[in-house]
Design a protein around this motif. Structure first.
Motif, mmCIF file in Angstrom:
data_model
loop_
_atom_site.group_PDB
_atom_site.id
_atom_site.type_symbol
_atom_site.label_atom_id
_atom_site.label_comp_id
_atom_site.label_asym_id
_atom_site.label_seq_id
_atom_site.Cartn_x
_atom_site.Cartn_y
_atom_site.Cartn_z
ATOM 1 N N TRP A 12 -26.087 -33.607 40.923
ATOM 2 C CA TRP A 12 -24.876 -32.998 40.367
ATOM 3 C C TRP A 12 -23.919 -34.082 39.875
ATOM 4 O O TRP A 12 -24.043 -35.260 40.210
ATOM 5 N N TYR A 13 -22.939 -33.641 39.046
ATOM 6 C CA TYR A 13 -21.811 -34.483 38.685
ATOM 7 C C TYR A 13 -20.589 -33.596 38.526
ATOM 8 O O TYR A 13 -20.692 -32.358 38.452
ATOM 9 N N THR A 14 -19.430 -34.204 38.494
ATOM 10 C CA THR A 14 -18.191 -33.463 38.290
ATOM 11 C C THR A 14 -17.428 -34.061 37.111
ATOM 12 O O THR A 14 -17.658 -35.205 36.703
ATOM 13 N N LEU A 46 -18.476 -36.082 26.153
ATOM 14 C CA LEU A 46 -18.319 -35.548 27.499
ATOM 15 C C LEU A 46 -18.702 -36.595 28.545
ATOM 16 O O LEU A 46 -18.089 -36.693 29.607
ATOM 17 N N ARG A 47 -19.692 -37.399 28.259
ATOM 18 C CA ARG A 47 -20.100 -38.452 29.183
ATOM 19 C C ARG A 47 -18.954 -39.425 29.427
ATOM 20 O O ARG A 47 -18.726 -39.870 30.560
ATOM 21 N N ASP A 49 -28.686 -37.976 28.710
ATOM 22 C CA ASP A 49 -29.511 -36.793 28.888
ATOM 23 C C ASP A 49 -29.299 -36.130 30.250
ATOM 24 O O ASP A 49 -29.928 -35.127 30.543
ATOM 25 N N CYS A 50 -28.411 -36.709 31.072
ATOM 26 C CA CYS A 50 -28.020 -36.036 32.319
ATOM 27 C C CYS A 50 -26.835 -35.095 32.103
ATOM 28 O O CYS A 50 -26.544 -34.261 32.967
ATOM 29 N N VAL A 51 -26.117 -35.256 30.986
ATOM 30 C CA VAL A 51 -24.973 -34.377 30.730
ATOM 31 C C VAL A 51 -25.438 -32.935 30.668
ATOM 32 O O VAL A 51 -24.869 -32.042 31.295
ATOM 33 N N ASP A 92 -23.217 -36.165 19.591
ATOM 34 C CA ASP A 92 -21.862 -36.718 19.671
ATOM 35 C C ASP A 92 -21.059 -36.028 20.777
ATOM 36 O O ASP A 92 -20.278 -36.678 21.483
ATOM 37 N N LEU A 93 -21.224 -34.712 20.923
ATOM 38 C CA LEU A 93 -20.495 -33.977 21.959
ATOM 39 C C LEU A 93 -20.948 -34.407 23.348
ATOM 40 O O LEU A 93 -20.130 -34.550 24.265
#
Length: 216
Positions: free
Chosen positions: A108-110, A179-180, A51-53, A174-175
């Motif tokens: 944030w994330y990259t 991505l995770r 849920d952070c994506v 699923d997407l």
């Protein structure tokens, strides 16, 4: 309304700018930056929590990100609304006070562009395999804005698929999980300091005459 005097001018399109080439960004090993309005949380395997994506999950079909480089982690505090799409040759002004929706610390994330751009997923929609696409989507306030989307091999954007609510929910979950995995175990790699010349996107990279062809 009076303009926001301190809005960073390097975030906006410049007179000599044309388009960015995502294929070139892949070759350069560039990263996308995704800002969060919540702390980054990890699971037991070291990946960021699903849920952070993105949240809400509908954003997965048109996920807003920024090109890390000239746009730095610190620039994520700017939240500009009602900024129209930008085309080369258009004159821009700094955002007005009413366009700034918030200015708060964030997490944030990259993700490496090369890990996701034009890559196949194992996910199906209407029995068709989905591919990930990264597209340059500049606005008057932010030249470095890109979006992550998904489409079929024929270029049909999944956002337009006539899916039931249940099918859409499963696909979006699923997407996000896919991505995770692409983000991996190092979602916050060492970032060069703001203003470091080697981290700024060079002008020639912003002068592609033809825009990328993106799924619509």
């Amino acid at each position: 309304m009076s303009p926001v005097i301190n809005y960073p001018p390097y975030l906006q399109p410049q007179a000599a700018f044309q388009h960015l080439s995502v294929a070139q960004l892949v070759v350069q090993g560039r990263y996308l930056l995704r800002g969060l309005n919540r702390p980054l949380v990890y699971d037991q395997g070291g990946l960021i929590a699903v849920d952070c994506v993105c949240n809400p999950r509908e954003r997965m079909l048109d996920l807003s990100v920024n090109l890390l480089g000239t746009f730095s982690v610190a620039d994520g505090v700017w939240r500009v609304t009602a900024s129209p799409p930008w085309q080369p040759g258009q004159t821009v002004q700094p955002p007005a006070v009413g366009q700034i929706s918030s200015w708060q610390p964030y997490d944030w994330y990259t993700v490496a562009i090369g890990r996701i751009h034009q890559q196949p997923t194992s996910i199906l929609a209407s029995n068709q395999q989905l591919y990930c696409h990264v597209c340059h989507d500049p606005t008057h306030a932010n030249y470095w804005h890109l979006v992550i989307g998904f489409a079929t091999a024929q270029g049909q954007n999944v956002a337009g698929f006539p899916l039931s609510s249940g099918e859409k929910k499963r696909m979006l979950g699923d997407l996000r999980a896919w991505l995770r995995q692409c983000i991996g175990l190092n979602p916050q790699p060492q970032i060069l300091p703001t203003g470091n010349a080697s981290n700024v996107i060079p002008l020639p990279y912003c002068q592609h005459i033809q825009p990328d062809v993106c799924p619509v």
